[in-house]
Design a protein around this motif. Structure first.
Motif, PDB file in Angstrom:
ATOM      1  N   SER A  19      39.678 -22.332  67.694  1.00  9.13           N
ATOM      2  CA  SER A  19      38.751 -21.933  66.643  1.00  9.13           C
ATOM      3  C   SER A  19      37.655 -21.019  67.189  1.00  9.13           C
ATOM      4  N   GLN A  20      37.149 -21.340  68.373  1.00  8.38           N
ATOM      5  CA  GLN A  20      36.069 -20.565  68.988  1.00  8.38           C
ATOM      6  C   GLN A  20      36.565 -19.211  69.497  1.00  8.38           C
ATOM      7  N   TRP A  21      37.724 -19.221  70.152  1.00 10.81           N
ATOM      8  CA  TRP A  21      38.279 -18.000  70.753  1.00 10.81           C
ATOM      9  C   TRP A  21      39.678 -17.787  70.203  1.00 10.81           C
ATOM     10  N   GLY A  22      39.762 -17.344  68.976  1.00  6.06           N
ATOM     11  CA  GLY A  22      41.029 -17.198  68.259  1.00  6.06           C
ATOM     12  C   GLY A  22      41.999 -16.206  68.866  1.00  6.06           C
ATOM     13  N   ASP A  23      41.516 -15.291  69.684  1.00  2.00           N
ATOM     14  CA  ASP A  23      42.414 -14.314  70.296  1.00  2.00           C
ATOM     15  C   ASP A  23      43.162 -14.870  71.505  1.00  2.00           C
ATOM     16  N   LEU A  24      42.741 -16.019  72.021  1.00  2.00           N
ATOM     17  CA  LEU A  24      43.471 -16.635  73.127  1.00  2.00           C
ATOM     18  C   LEU A  24      44.781 -17.196  72.594  1.00  2.00           C
ATOM     19  N   THR A  25      45.847 -16.977  73.334  1.00  5.72           N
ATOM     20  CA  THR A  25      47.135 -17.521  72.917  1.00  5.72           C
ATOM     21  C   THR A  25      47.198 -19.010  73.239  1.00  5.72           C
ATOM     22  N   ASP A  26      48.128 -19.686  72.589  1.00  2.00           N
ATOM     23  CA  ASP A  26      48.326 -21.107  72.877  1.00  2.00           C
ATOM     24  C   ASP A  26      48.682 -21.300  74.350  1.00  2.00           C
ATOM     25  N   ASP A  27      49.479 -20.380  74.890  1.00  2.00           N
ATOM     26  CA  ASP A  27      49.852 -20.479  76.307  1.00  2.00           C
ATOM     27  C   ASP A  27      48.634 -20.347  77.214  1.00  2.00           C
ATOM     28  N   GLU A  28      47.735 -19.422  76.882  1.00  2.00           N
ATOM     29  CA  GLU A  28      46.523 -19.248  77.696  1.00  2.00           C
ATOM     30  C   GLU A  28      45.652 -20.496  77.655  1.00  2.00           C
ATOM     31  N   ILE A  29      45.538 -21.081  76.480  1.00  2.00           N
ATOM     32  CA  ILE A  29      44.740 -22.303  76.342  1.00  2.00           C
ATOM     33  C   ILE A  29      45.385 -23.438  77.126  1.00  2.00           C
ATOM     34  N   THR A  30      46.696 -23.552  77.029  1.00  2.00           N
ATOM     35  CA  THR A  30      47.422 -24.585  77.773  1.00  2.00           C
ATOM     36  C   THR A  30      47.281 -24.375  79.275  1.00  2.00           C
ATOM     37  N   GLU A  31      47.396 -23.123  79.728  1.00  2.00           N
ATOM     38  CA  GLU A  31      47.280 -22.813  81.152  1.00  2.00           C
ATOM     39  C   GLU A  31      45.908 -23.184  81.709  1.00  2.00           C
ATOM     40  N   ALA A  32      44.879 -23.051  80.897  1.00  2.00           N
ATOM     41  CA  ALA A  32      43.526 -23.379  81.360  1.00  2.00           C
ATOM     42  C   ALA A  32      43.404 -24.867  81.685  1.00  2.00           C
ATOM     43  N   ARG A  33      44.142 -25.714  80.967  1.00  2.00           N
ATOM     44  CA  ARG A  33      44.174 -27.161  81.216  1.00  2.00           C
ATOM     45  C   ARG A  33      42.787 -27.779  81.367  1.00  2.00           C
ATOM     46  N   GLY A  34      41.828 -27.248  80.670  1.00  2.00           N
ATOM     47  CA  GLY A  34      40.485 -27.808  80.730  1.00  2.00           C
ATOM     48  C   GLY A  34      39.675 -27.332  81.908  1.00  2.00           C
ATOM     49  N   ASN A  35      40.252 -26.484  82.751  1.00  2.00           N
ATOM     50  CA  ASN A  35      39.532 -25.965  83.900  1.00  2.00           C
ATOM     51  C   ASN A  35      38.550 -24.899  83.429  1.00  2.00           C
TER      52      ASN A  35
END
Length: 65
Positions: A19-35
């Motif tokens: 919601s905050q960063w809608g341009d990030l892909t689901d894969d990018e969000i998953t890759e971040a893993r909370g880091n």
């Protein structure tokens, strides 16, 4: 909320991140893993902002959640 808590609840937080960063892909969000640093880097890449701006956005996000 402190970042350790966000990292621990990353799967639940992904909707808020999207919601905050809608341009990030689901894969990018998953890759971040909370880091935090990985998320900052992905925001920098996707939005073309400086590191300090990306860090400010992440800190604001953490303060809200």
């Amino acid at each position: 909320m402190n970042w350790d808590r966000i990292e621990g609840n990353w799967k639940q937080m992904t909707g808020a991140v999207k919601s905050q960063w809608g341009d990030l892909t689901d894969d990018e969000i998953t890759e971040a893993r909370g880091n935090r640093e990985q998320l900052v880097g992905k925001i920098q890449e996707r939005y073309g902002v400086a590191k300090d701006e990306a860090e400010r956005q992440v800190d604001d996000f953490a303060a809200k959640h």
